[in-house]
Design a protein around this motif. Structure first.
Motif, PDB file in Angstrom:
ATOM      1  N   UNK A  36       0.839  -1.201   0.000  1.00  6.38           N
ATOM      2  CA  UNK A  36       0.000   0.000   0.000  1.00  6.38           C
ATOM      3  C   UNK A  36       0.874   1.251   0.000  1.00  6.38           C
ATOM      4  N   UNK A  37       1.946   1.223   0.776  1.00  7.04           N
ATOM      5  CA  UNK A  37       2.861   2.364   0.810  1.00  7.04           C
ATOM      6  C   UNK A  37       3.423   2.692  -0.567  1.00  7.04           C
ATOM      7  N   UNK A  38       3.775   1.665  -1.328  1.00  4.07           N
ATOM      8  CA  UNK A  38       4.289   1.882  -2.688  1.00  4.07           C
ATOM      9  C   UNK A  38       3.238   2.543  -3.571  1.00  4.07           C
ATOM     10  N   UNK A  39       2.008   2.076  -3.469  1.00  2.00           N
ATOM     11  CA  UNK A  39       0.925   2.644  -4.275  1.00  2.00           C
ATOM     12  C   UNK A  39       0.671   4.106  -3.911  1.00  2.00           C
ATOM     13  N   UNK A  40       0.729   4.404  -2.628  1.00  2.00           N
ATOM     14  CA  UNK A  40       0.513   5.786  -2.170  1.00  2.00           C
ATOM     15  C   UNK A  40       1.652   6.684  -2.645  1.00  2.00           C
ATOM     16  N   UNK A  41       2.889   6.226  -2.490  1.00  2.00           N
ATOM     17  CA  UNK A  41       4.039   7.038  -2.925  1.00  2.00           C
ATOM     18  C   UNK A  41       3.990   7.317  -4.420  1.00  2.00           C
ATOM     19  N   UNK A  42       3.547   6.329  -5.204  1.00  2.00           N
ATOM     20  CA  UNK A  42       3.449   6.508  -6.648  1.00  2.00           C
ATOM     21  C   UNK A  42       2.472   7.648  -6.980  1.00  2.00           C
ATOM     22  N   UNK A  43       1.348   7.678  -6.307  1.00  2.00           N
ATOM     23  CA  UNK A  43       0.347   8.723  -6.542  1.00  2.00           C
ATOM     24  C   UNK A  43       0.910  10.094  -6.192  1.00  2.00           C
ATOM     25  N   UNK A  44       1.620  10.192  -5.076  1.00  2.00           N
ATOM     26  CA  UNK A  44       2.196  11.486  -4.689  1.00  2.00           C
ATOM     27  C   UNK A  44       3.315  11.896  -5.638  1.00  2.00           C
ATOM     28  N   UNK A 132      -7.147   6.862  -5.116  1.00  2.00           N
ATOM     29  CA  UNK A 132      -6.204   5.748  -5.038  1.00  2.00           C
ATOM     30  C   UNK A 132      -6.511   4.854  -3.842  1.00  2.00           C
ATOM     31  N   UNK A 133      -6.841   5.437  -2.714  1.00  2.00           N
ATOM     32  CA  UNK A 133      -7.188   4.642  -1.538  1.00  2.00           C
ATOM     33  C   UNK A 133      -8.400   3.750  -1.829  1.00  2.00           C
ATOM     34  N   UNK A 134      -9.393   4.318  -2.508  1.00  2.00           N
ATOM     35  CA  UNK A 134     -10.565   3.500  -2.872  1.00  2.00           C
ATOM     36  C   UNK A 134     -10.171   2.365  -3.814  1.00  2.00           C
ATOM     37  N   UNK A 135      -9.269   2.636  -4.746  1.00  2.00           N
ATOM     38  CA  UNK A 135      -8.801   1.603  -5.665  1.00  2.00           C
ATOM     39  C   UNK A 135      -8.068   0.499  -4.899  1.00  2.00           C
ATOM     40  N   UNK A 136      -7.234   0.898  -3.961  1.00  2.00           N
ATOM     41  CA  UNK A 136      -6.423  -0.068  -3.207  1.00  2.00           C
ATOM     42  C   UNK A 136      -7.294  -1.004  -2.365  1.00  2.00           C
ATOM     43  N   UNK A 137      -8.422  -0.536  -1.867  1.00  2.00           N
ATOM     44  CA  UNK A 137      -9.286  -1.393  -1.042  1.00  2.00           C
ATOM     45  C   UNK A 137     -10.428  -2.012  -1.837  1.00  2.00           C
TER      46      UNK A 137
END
Length: 160
Positions: A36-44, A132-137
């Motif tokens: 999840x951290x990787x996905x969040x960092x990518x968005x930022x 992105x958070x909605x996509x991840x969950x």
């Protein structure tokens, strides 16, 4: 079967005397946190930010107009040292996203304020972050998300 199941199977084979059920739970939480951290960092990163710079900008944004806080108030919302916070503010100031203003309540102090560009950038990033958070969950149903959230809230409360 996931990677954690394979690790647990190895432990069961080698040390059947150990109850490794907690290892499975914590291992999965740790691996999920990494993914999840990787996905969040990518968005930022797509918006020229990191999670740490977003954290500062978002804290200022959530404070409401005029989007200004003292460095101490910013520091109180994070778990970083004052030196780390100063570095974050310096970087954001260089990028034109925040500015240091004289503190009207303390002539020796400053206030950190979002610039117009900082407000625009954090609003764009927040919109993308929430999507992105909605996509991840999205692999979980709304009921599963609610159940997991309740369990994690209970678990986290034991530490906080």
């Amino acid at each position: 079967m996931d990677r954690v199941d394979r690790i647990l199977a190895q432990w069961h084979r080698e040390r059947p005397d150990l109850d490794v059920s907690a290892m499975g739970l914590l291992g999965r939480l740790g691996r999920l946190s990494t993914h999840i951290g990787r996905e969040i960092e990518k968005t930022f990163a797509e918006r020229g930010l990191s999670s740490s710079s977003f954290d500062v900008l978002a804290t200022l944004r959530r404070s409401g107009p005029p989007y200004r806080l003292s460095p101490g108030d910013l520091l109180a919302t994070t778990m970083v040292s004052s030196g780390t916070m100063t570095n974050r503010i310096d970087q954001l100031e260089k990028a034109g996203l925040v500015e240091r203003l004289d503190n009207p309540d303390d002539r020796r102090g400053v206030i950190i304020a979002l610039t117009d560009e900082g407000l625009k950038r954090v609003d764009e990033a927040a919109t993308a972050h929430v999507a992105n958070q909605h996509r991840v969950v999205s692999e979980l149903s709304p009921e599963e998300r609610a159940n997991l959230d309740a369990l994690l809230r209970k678990y986290l409360a034991a530490f906080e």
